[in-house]
Design a protein around this motif. Sequence first.
Motif, PDB file in Angstrom:
ATOM      1  N   PRO A   1       0.427   4.731   1.343  1.00 15.51           N
ATOM      2  CA  PRO A   1      -0.306   5.790   2.045  1.00 15.51           C
ATOM      3  C   PRO A   1       0.410   7.126   1.873  1.00 15.51           C
ATOM      4  O   PRO A   1       1.620   7.170   1.678  1.00 15.51           O
ATOM      5  CB  PRO A   1      -0.255   5.328   3.507  1.00 15.51           C
TER       6      PRO A   1
ATOM      7  N   ARG B   1      -7.344   4.355  -4.566  1.00 23.48           N
ATOM      8  CA  ARG B   1      -6.104   4.057  -3.849  1.00 23.48           C
ATOM      9  C   ARG B   1      -4.927   3.893  -4.819  1.00 23.48           C
ATOM     10  O   ARG B   1      -5.106   3.775  -6.039  1.00 23.48           O
ATOM     11  CB  ARG B   1      -6.255   2.771  -3.047  1.00 23.48           C
TER      12      ARG B   1
ATOM     13  N   THR C   1      -7.432   7.142   0.245  1.00 22.29           N
ATOM     14  CA  THR C   1      -6.039   7.164  -0.227  1.00 22.29           C
ATOM     15  C   THR C   1      -5.390   5.792  -0.326  1.00 22.29           C
ATOM     16  O   THR C   1      -4.472   5.596  -1.116  1.00 22.29           O
ATOM     17  CB  THR C   1      -5.177   8.021   0.709  1.00 22.29           C
ATOM     18  N   THR C   2      -5.873   4.832   0.463  1.00 19.44           N
ATOM     19  CA  THR C   2      -5.098   3.599   0.607  1.00 19.44           C
ATOM     20  C   THR C   2      -5.893   2.317   0.417  1.00 19.44           C
ATOM     21  O   THR C   2      -5.326   1.296   0.028  1.00 19.44           O
ATOM     22  CB  THR C   2      -4.436   3.566   2.012  1.00 19.44           C
TER      23      THR C   2
ATOM     24  N   ALA D   1       0.849  -1.187   0.000  1.00 20.28           N
ATOM     25  CA  ALA D   1       0.000   0.000   0.000  1.00 20.28           C
ATOM     26  C   ALA D   1       0.889   1.243   0.000  1.00 20.28           C
ATOM     27  O   ALA D   1       2.004   1.223   0.515  1.00 20.28           O
ATOM     28  CB  ALA D   1      -0.902  -0.004   1.225  1.00 20.28           C
TER      29      ALA D   1
END
Length: 788
Positions: free
Chosen positions: A676, A742, A735-736, A674
Amino acid sequence: MATSYSSKNIAVLEGLDAVRKRPGMYIGTTDTLGLMHCLWEIIDNSVDEALAGVCTKIRVILHNDGSVEVQDNGRGIPVDTEPKTGLSGVEVVLTKLHAGAKFGESSYNQSGGLHGVGSSVVNALSSRFDVQVDRDGKTHQMQFHLGHPGVYTDTDPAQPSPNSPFKKTRKGRPTELAIVGSVPKKQTGTRIRYWADPEIFNATAHFDYDMLIERVRQTSFLVPSLTIEVENEYAPEDALQIINGEVVNREPADTTVSGENASTYDGQSAVSDADQTADRDLDNSAMESAEPETDEVSTDNLEEDEAVSETTRAKVAGEEAHQLANMPRLQTFHHEGGLIDFVDFLSHGEPVCDVWHITGHATYKEETQQVDANDELHAATVERDCDVDIALRWTSGYDTEIRSFVNVVETPGGGTHVDGFLNAVTKQIRSTMEANARKYKVNLKDSNQKIERDDLSAGLVAVVAVRIPEPQFQGQTKDILGTAQVKPIVTRITNKQFGEMITGSRRGFKVQAQNVLEKISGEMHARIQAHKAKEVTRRKNALESAAMPAKLSDCLSGNDDIAELFIVEGDSALGTAKAARNSTFQALLPIRGKILNVEKASLNQMLNNAECSAIIQVIGAGSGKDFDLSLARYNKIVMMTDADVDGAHIRILLLTLFYRYMRPLIEAGHVYAAVPPLHRIALTGSHKGELLYTYSEEQLSEKLAELDKKHITYDPDVQRYKGLGEMDADQLAETTMDPRSRLLRRITMDDATHADEIFSLLMGDEVPPRKQFIVDNADTFDRSQIDA
């Protein structure tokens, strides 16, 4: 409808015509593999001279006219007359199938190529084949066209061509060896240059440089006394020179075998032009009186389908030339360490032990056909020599790399020598493990707790080589050794020497043997656990199969094809992630900071670690060699850690776990990181309520400069996230976690070897290399690229 059938319907193919009619019977295929097989036959004949102890250097030259040349400083093919045929030894070897010194025991005790079968087949499949032999103070030359001996008349002798006029020797008449030069009395050697016949090989057949380098490097390991050079005339003269993988500065290469056994290809340095002209005129006049007809190379117009093939062939040749032009001009290979160096070269990952070396010699009896005084074949029992050379090592991984050879011929299918080696290793490890059952937690009463070959082969890197005369292979391609007497010899030698190593009775092996046995014991226990897990999985639903970790927040069942597992750093981030996720297909598994560094840990330590075992259990596909990708419960495994140095460290530790024990996940593209954001910019004014996110300090500076340039106002107090837990659920989702917005980074295996080296360097036991890496890269380190 029946047709007549009589003797006139029977075709008799003489000499090498049968080879040209059915080339696949001799070289397997007429594509790239067959093209390269021809080169192996010529190189192997030179290597056999090295095995006989009479050759120290071989040079392979890739001429930029498409021909290939192989030079050696061996004894040279015999040039005297062979009494049975009345032909010179050179002509017999290059035109008669199943003719050569390697079918007896007088000249070669061990050989790879079948001298006479290989060379004559290559000759038959070449549009032009030239050979020069240095013997008795002279350079002897013979030339062939489509396997037929004769003489080429080249406009420029320094630029020979298969398109030059060719006069064939009259059928049934011996061809005189042309004397084209003089050399020192002690100088001997053979030089063969040939042009593969485009009418034999298909239009897509091309020369594989990487395959050649791999084969040459391999041979240099197998024959430590031999130096092999590969010169590439397609590359500029000032291109790189590489010695055993190391780039060195070099002068423009000399295209001849150096040292005492040296001669230029066309022999012009040894005799005057006038002498050569006189010799050539005499040869031509004799030839013309015997056979006035001249066989010119055909230049007839091609049919339409042949024109298409020629277009394809020209395209392939152009691509091949371009590839070769970007390769090194000269590569040299010489490995005095032999198989020990070979195993070291093949090893990847952290070594569990040093390279162990097993050698031995024995004899055996074999029934074979021998020629008696009346030139008749009769069965006879002969005594053979067998030399055994084995090197092996275990590494921390679970991949197995066993390479096997007979003389210098690789046997990809193994054979009796590999069976003997594995039988002995299995027996010794089992007996040693049983003798130390308590130490390695082996229950002797449990029939399932028995070392199997898969357990001991995990992480094993071995090279098994034997040298024997007249080996029996399964087929001309020599994939499998079939000589039955070799198996008990290899077993006996391995039993004794490996037994001393694995029991620790040989000096210096006690600690190494313990490391090896611990690894094998761990593989056995992992296999048993994986087997139990599979049995449970077959009977129950994955969620019912065992109690999943209490901290797992699973998604709804039935969505395996889209399910995602987020491995989250810390409980604080878990709370936010629970509110941000879509529980229909997104599962969460929190971990407590930095997990175990499996690069330094044993298999048992990894399995006993709570975090590692939880990850393996939740994914549900096992680990190591028993990992089954089809059983994985999630389509995506997402590492969701903080965007800081600690988060990057955790990602590296997780990746190390996946790479070492669940590699198919990465290979299939199921592992993600991920991404972030690091910063949140709150816009004001007319854009009030809008949020922008940036992922690095550099990106933040660029974004703020862009906003200033556009006169868009923003809160100067830019928020910097210290961790995922600082985000609101909506922000984390946007956002993630939300697939619609994402940013994920897929982890790939494009450069697995490089990744393996980096993992070993950064996470292994060896501190000095890691320290040196940090020192060397401190000035150029870019924190933003820490896991790019």
